[in-house]
Every structure is written in structure tokens, then in C-alpha cells.
Design a protein around this motif. Structure first.
Motif, short mmCIF file in Angstrom:
data_model
loop_
_atom_site.label_atom_id
_atom_site.label_comp_id
_atom_site.label_asym_id
_atom_site.label_seq_id
_atom_site.Cartn_x
_atom_site.Cartn_y
_atom_site.Cartn_z
N GLU A 40 -21.29 -43.09 -1.59
CA GLU A 40 -21.36 -43.27 -3.13
C GLU A 40 -22.34 -41.98 -3.75
O GLU A 40 -21.68 -41.56 -4.75
N GLY A 85 -17.42 -54.31 -12.14
CA GLY A 85 -17.29 -54.23 -10.65
C GLY A 85 -18.38 -55.35 -9.91
O GLY A 85 -18.36 -55.92 -8.96
N LEU A 89 -16.18 -57.99 -7.96
CA LEU A 89 -16.40 -57.77 -6.55
C LEU A 89 -17.61 -58.56 -5.73
O LEU A 89 -17.47 -59.05 -4.74
N LEU A 104 -13.24 -52.84 1.14
CA LEU A 104 -12.55 -52.82 0.04
C LEU A 104 -13.45 -51.65 -0.79
O LEU A 104 -12.74 -50.95 -1.48
N THR A 105 -14.78 -51.76 -1.00
CA THR A 105 -15.38 -50.94 -2.02
C THR A 105 -15.27 -49.60 -1.48
O THR A 105 -15.23 -48.56 -2.33
N MET A 108 -11.94 -48.17 -1.95
CA MET A 108 -11.75 -47.56 -3.53
C MET A 108 -12.40 -46.17 -3.71
O MET A 108 -11.98 -45.43 -4.59
N GLN A 140 -13.93 -45.66 -9.12
CA GLN A 140 -15.01 -45.37 -8.13
C GLN A 140 -16.38 -46.15 -8.78
O GLN A 140 -17.13 -46.70 -8.07
N SER A 143 -15.92 -49.77 -7.90
CA SER A 143 -16.04 -50.15 -6.74
C SER A 143 -17.66 -49.84 -6.29
O SER A 143 -18.33 -50.78 -5.57
N GLU A 147 -20.26 -52.29 -4.35
CA GLU A 147 -20.81 -51.69 -3.11
C GLU A 147 -22.43 -52.32 -3.00
O GLU A 147 -22.76 -52.90 -1.85
#
Length: 441
Positions: A40, A85, A89, A104-105, A108, A140, A143, A147
Motif C-alpha cells: 500500500e 472502506g 470491508l 480482497l484488499t 483491489m 485503492q 481497499s 487493509e
């Protein structure tokens, strides 16, 4: 030394007690859970570093200044999407599992990076070019909002007994690694390619490399197992509606996450992200020297984080977090005074002391957040207030201090920091010390 090797070495030496020894399975899970933060920050760091290079590719030619500002505006919008997010999420992680959320994160994040790398220029497809950039960044950012809390839950729930802060510190280690990798990648690309090559395709290679790193992390996470804490909570039916449960039963814990996050995010963004530019603008220090000093401070900060986690597990969350808060309350005024007229070595000293104090925050936060909530709402409870506080206070900190400087009040920045630390002190002193818990709820 890699983060995984460092984790293995320190974890094996931390204690001979079987109740606190980190097993090989736990080490692999902690590594897979934390490394996504590095991806990230590589991506976000590349975007910030190379924005002046690729801005003209997404906006009309002849308006370089406007193109650069528009590119930064898209960067800033991402902060507003993170809370969404965090709750969406985060709830997904609490209902379906930390492993599923983490795969998933990172997927993405990689998809967004590849979209940016492959996006046609404004000259080719017109207004659709900046639109693709915007959508990719929003994906992003969304996500990233999921994350952070998902990895907090996954890492701390996989920690050995009595080693929750130590395990959680590696999430922050991966953040430091990501920042350094982004700087190294940007430096390498700009060193081997000339300006025209960077403008036409060099920046695309950088984004593609970051996206490819995400696929490696995805592969690692697919091979890991779900945490026992989540499996137990799921079997008991505790994770049916985490958002409703969170706001009905855990309002105080939500406020505590905000109170803990405010000083950490403000000071982190000012010291680690904004300080080189501030020093270059205000003191005349060459930017390359300021960036070098900043990089050295980040290296020291990253290496000290596992030690800070071990101290937190041994001494408690409150005293180690107060080390950070009281330290910056006393240090911020002389630090900004030292910057006035100081050279490289003075700036390096200012950065190093700040980085050491920041360890008290960053080695603690993952464990503190995780210990505030039961397993059934842990990710949602961490994600929403954390992402909201970062958006409101972290994303605006550099702008606010730049505004103070522009109106001639740069000598008042230390007051802003002291107020933030006071909020943190009230919060940490009025909540239980989670280090005393034998097990997570």
C-alpha cells in the motif's frame, strides 16, 4: 535483513516460555498479514513522488501546473474514501473472515495499480483518462481503508500469548519498509531513465512493479489459514451484524480509537511525511539532504519497532504510549526551534529523536486497537474510527501547518502538536491497559 527474518530472529529470542514463543506458523501468518501495508505504501509513495512526472499524461498539455494540482487533488480524495472502506470491508472481515478480507484488499490494490500503469493518455482518450485515474485511486483508497484494520485483527489474533504488541509492531515495520521501497524505486527509475523516458513510460513501470508486488502478497495470503479467534466467534454466531452491534455496545471504544489515533496520525504525517519539505522550504536545506536525513530516520524507526513492541508487552501499553505523548509534548517546541538555521546534521538529529519517540506510538497501536473490541466486531471497530481520524487529522496536518507558516505563525506549530498529545493522554489514562489481558475477547 527481511522483515520475516527479523521476525523469526527476535521472536525466537524473545522468550523461552512455550506460552510466549512465536511458532513458525504464527510467524508466517504475521508476515503475510503485515506485508500488505508495505505494498500500500509503495503505491501511495510512488504516486506522491512521481505525480509531477505523469500528471501531464492525464490532463491537457500546456497546463502543467493545473495538471499537477489536479493529480494531487485525486490523491487527496482518496483519504475521504478510506472510512467507507473501513466500515464496509471491516464488516466483511468480521462476517466472513480476516483471510478473505485481506486477499480482497490486496487484490483491489494490485488491480488499481495495473489500471494506472496501463491507462491511455489524455491525448488518446480525452477526459476518460483522468476518470480512469480517479476510479483506480478510489478503488485503492477503499481497499486501504479495509487493509489496515483487517491486518490488525489478523496479526494480533495470530500472536503468541503475551506478544500481541510485538506481533502488531510488524504491521508498522511493513509500513516503514513500504516507504523506503517507494523512495528507492522512484530514485532508481529517475536515475536510469532521462526526463522524457520517465514522462512517457518510466512512471508506468513503477506502478506495474508495485502492482506485481501486490500479486506476490496475494499468493502468500491465499496460502495462510484463518485465525482461531474468528473461527470460534463464527461458530458461536457472534458475527452476524457487526455494524449494528458495534454502535449499540461499543461507542466508548470507538471514541477511544479516535483519541489514540489523533496524536499518532498528526505527528507521523508531520515528522515522517512532511518534515523534509518543511525543512527545505523554511530553512533552505537542500531537499535531497532533507530526504536523506528523513530516510535514515525511517530506517532507525523501523528497526526499533519490534523492540518497542516487546517493551509494550513487558511494561504495558500505557507507559510506552505515554513515552511517545509526553516526549513530543516536551520536544516539539525545541525541535522546531532547532530547525531554524540548522544544517543537515541538526535536521538529522531532529528527525532521529522524533522517530525514536514515535516508536512508542507505532509499536503499540495495533495491539491497543485490537484489545478494545471483541472478535465479532474487532475489524469494523478498528477500521471506521481509525480511517475517519486519519482522513480528518492526518490528511490535513501538512496543509494546516503550511497554512500557519504562510500567515507567519510557524512558531505556533508546536501548540498544535501539544494539543494532539493532550487528547491522547486523556484517552490512554482513562482506559484499561490491554497488556494485562491474558487473551483477547
Amino acid at each position: 535483513m527481511s522483515a520475516e527474518n527479523q521476525l523469526a530472529m527476535v521472536g525466537s529470542e524473545a522468550s523461552d516460555s512455550p506460552t510466549t514463543r512465536t511458532t513458525l506458523k504464527q510467524k508466517k501468518s504475521i508476515f503475510a498479514g503485515s506485508i500488505g501495508n508495505a505494498v500500500e505504501y509503495v503505491d501511495w509513495g510512488i504516486y506522491a513522488s512521481l505525480a509531477p512526472v505523469f500528471a501531464s499524461q492525464f490532463f491537457p498539455e500546456g497546463e502543467s501546473g493545473a495538471a499537477f494540482l489536479s493529480t494531487l487533488a485525486i490523491f487527496a480524495v482518496g483519504f475521504l474514501v478510506r472510512p467507507l472502506g473501513g466500515i464496509v470491508l471491516g464488516a466483511y472481515a468480521d462476517r466472513h473472515g480476516r483471510k478473505k478480507a485481506l486477499t480482497l484488499t490486496v487484490g483491489m490494490m494490485s488491480a488499481g495499480g495495473f489500471a494506472i500503469a496501463m491507462c491511455p493518455t489524455y491525448e488518446s482518450i480525452g477526459v476518460f483518462s483522468p476518470l480512469v485515474l480517479l476510479v483506480a485511486r478510489l478503488v485503492q483508497a477503499f481497499s486501504a481503508g479495509g487493509e489496515w484494520p483487517s491486518s490488525v485483527s489478523y496479526i494480533v489474533e495470530n500472536a503468541a500469548r503475551g506478544r500481541r504488541a510485538f506481533a502488531g509492531s510488524f504491521q508498522q515495520v511493513s509500513t516503514g519498509v513500504g516507504i523506503l521501497l517507494a523512495s528507492l524505486l522512484a530514485l532508481t527509475m529517475t536515475s536510469i531513465l532521462d526526463d522524457e523516458q520517465m514522462r512517457t513510460y518510466g512512471w508506468r513501470i513503477a506502478f506495474a512493479i508495485a502492482a506485481a508486488l501486490g500479486l506476490v502478497v496475494l499468493w502468500l495470503r491465499v496460502r495462510t489459514e484463518e485465525t482461531e479467534h474468528f473461527d470460534n466467534a463464527k461458530s458461536s454466531g457472534d458475527s452476524s451484524n457487526p455494524v449494528k452491534t458495534l454502535f449499540a455496545e461499543h461507542k466508548l471504544s470507538l471514541l477511544r480509537v479516535v483519541g489514540i489515533t489523533i496524536p499518532g496520525t498528526i505527528i507521523y504525517y508531520l515528522w515522517i511525511t512532511n518534515m523534509p519539505g518543511y525543512a527545505s522550504t523554511m530553512t533552505g536545506l537542500d531537499l535531497d539532504k532533507a530526504l536523506l536525513a528523513n530516510s535514515l530516520a525511517v530506517v532507525v524507526f523501523t528497526l526499533l519497532l519490534p523492540l518497542g513492541g516487546l517493551l509494550s508487552d513487558r511494561l504495558g501499553r500505557r507507559p510506552t504510549f505515554m513515552f511517545f505523548l509526553v516526549g513530543f509534548a516536551l520536544y516539539s517546541w525545541p525541535a522546531y526551534r532547532l530547525l531554524d538555521g540548522g544544517g543537515f546534521w541538526t535536521f538529522l538529529l531532529v528527525e532521529l529523536i522524533g522517530a525514536i519517540l514515535l516508536v512508542g506510538n507505532s509499536a503499540n497501536v495495533a495491539a491497543i486497537y485490537a484489545e478494545l473490541f471483541p472478535t465479532s466486531v474487532r475489524t469494523t471497530g478498528t477500521g471506521l474510527p481509525y480511517a475517519s481520524a486519519v482522513a480528518l487529522f492526518g490528511g490535513t496536518a501538512p496543509y494546516f501547518t503550511s497554512w500557519l507558516t504562510s500567515i507567519g505563525h510557524q512558531d505556533k506549530i508546536w501548540i498544535y502538536i501539544v494539543v494532539a498529545t493532550a487528547i491522547g493522554m486523556v484517552t490512554i489514562l482513562t482506559m484499561p491497559d490491554g497488556a494485562k489481558k491474558e487473551q483477547l475477547d
